[in-house]
Scaffold this active site. Structure first.
Site, PDB file in Angstrom:
ATOM      1  N   ASP A  66       0.814  -1.210   0.000  1.00 30.48           N
ATOM      2  CA  ASP A  66       0.000   0.000   0.000  1.00 30.48           C
ATOM      3  C   ASP A  66       0.852   1.266   0.000  1.00 30.48           C
ATOM      4  O   ASP A  66       2.060   1.233   0.236  1.00 30.48           O
ATOM      5  CB  ASP A  66      -0.927   0.018   1.217  1.00 30.48           C
ATOM      6  CG  ASP A  66      -2.144  -0.883   1.041  1.00 30.48           C
ATOM      7  OD1 ASP A  66      -2.430  -1.265  -0.101  1.00 30.48           O
ATOM      8  OD2 ASP A  66      -2.804  -1.186   2.055  1.00 30.48           O
ATOM      9  N   MET A 119      -6.970   9.411   9.335  1.00 31.78           N
ATOM     10  CA  MET A 119      -7.563   9.807   8.055  1.00 31.78           C
ATOM     11  C   MET A 119      -8.599  10.916   8.242  1.00 31.78           C
ATOM     12  O   MET A 119      -9.667  10.901   7.623  1.00 31.78           O
ATOM     13  CB  MET A 119      -8.199   8.582   7.361  1.00 31.78           C
ATOM     14  CG  MET A 119      -7.211   7.461   7.085  1.00 31.78           C
ATOM     15  SD  MET A 119      -7.992   5.942   6.487  1.00 31.78           S
ATOM     16  CE  MET A 119      -8.791   5.349   7.981  1.00 31.78           C
ATOM     17  N   LYS A 168      -3.275   3.645  -2.719  1.00 30.56           N
ATOM     18  CA  LYS A 168      -4.022   4.824  -3.119  1.00 30.56           C
ATOM     19  C   LYS A 168      -3.143   6.044  -2.930  1.00 30.56           C
ATOM     20  O   LYS A 168      -2.555   6.244  -1.869  1.00 30.56           O
ATOM     21  CB  LYS A 168      -5.283   4.959  -2.263  1.00 30.56           C
ATOM     22  CG  LYS A 168      -6.102   6.217  -2.526  1.00 30.56           C
ATOM     23  CD  LYS A 168      -7.291   6.287  -1.588  1.00 30.56           C
ATOM     24  CE  LYS A 168      -8.107   7.537  -1.805  1.00 30.56           C
ATOM     25  NZ  LYS A 168      -9.222   7.655  -0.854  1.00 30.56           N
TER      26      LYS A 168
END
Length: 262
Positions: free
Chosen positions: A39, A173, A60
């Site tokens: 990731d 996040m 991402k």
């Protein structure tokens, strides 16, 4: 040629960023990997341990997915059947907002052997490295770890509940929801709680900003703090010798005493 290796998936937590904070068991898994799917938050220096593996980025970046979660699930199974041992390398701990359990469940449906190697979650490791104790006698008896962005891109409703407690609150996040988080705290309480925001925690590029509910938005803008970062809210932020030194270095005495009651 038919693969003679047993198809296997190992979910590995890579830790919060510092390469030395990965576990020995995680290193052994990487060394035995035939494929590594990693990731965006993984420190790429860790991939050196997987010298014999095919390396595939599936993370991402800048709002763009290299693969959707469904595609990653399918890739795990196809790669395991083709090559053997697939290591799914994720930042922090794979079972703390990392979808590790979803990938395990999918792999099991297709008959793969599975294993999990826990990692140091950024929710714990980053505050600790900054000198913040999430629990502290007579100050905080518990802590919340909350996602700032749910699967439908909204702020978790748990922030409303957490803001009304005496617990330390760690939000992952959540930088894009910072103003909304601040508004909830201002709505639900009258005290001006200390806040630490730490970007790229445990890495050489780490930056942090310390403030209170009333000052943090301005400070984040001035210091240009952005994702990936964690938000820590609570009295424990001001109750460490390491951060007291930080306050003294970066803020004048009037700010420290008026805003943080040190």
């Amino acid at each position: 040629m038919r693969n003679l290796k047993t198809p296997k998936l190992t979910i590995v937590g890579a830790g919060p960023g510092d390469v030395e904070l990965i576990t020995l068991k995680a290193i052994k898994a990487l060394e035995s990997a035939d494929v590594v799917l990693y990731d965006a938050l993984v420190n790429e220096e860790l991939l050196d341990y997987a010298s014999n593996a095919e390396i595939v980025f599936v993370g991402k970046r800048l709002g763009c997915h290299a693969y959707t979660q469904d595609q990653i699930n399918e890739l795990i199974v196809s790669m395991a059947n083709r090559y053997g041992h697939v290591v799914r390398l994720k930042g922090g701990d794979s079972f703390v907002f990392g979808r590790g359990s979803e990938e395990i469940d999918y792999a099991v449906k297709f008959g793969l052997e599975t294993a999990v190697v826990p990692g140091i979650s950024s929710a714990l490791g980053v505050p600790a490295s900054a000198g913040i104790s999430l629990t502290q006698r007579k100050i905080a008896e518990s802590f919340w770890v909350i996602t700032g962005t749910t699967s439908d891109h909204k702020l978790s409703k748990d922030v409303h509940l957490a803001s009304q407690s005496a617990a330390t609150v760690v939000i992952l996040m959540g930088m894009h929801k910072l103003e909304e988080i601040i508004a909830i705290y201002q709505q639900n309480r009258t005290d001006d709680l200390p806040i630490a925001i730490i970007q790229n925690g445990t890495k050489n590029s780490e930056q942090k900003v310390i403030g209170t509910i009333s000052t943090i938005t301005k400070l984040v803008s001035e210091k240009n703090i952005s994702s990936p970062a964690i938000i820590v809210i609570g009295e424990v932020v001001k109750n460490t010798s390491k951060l007291t030194e930080y306050f003294q270095e970066h803020f004048d005495d009037e700010f420290i005493f008026q805003n943080l009651n040190l």
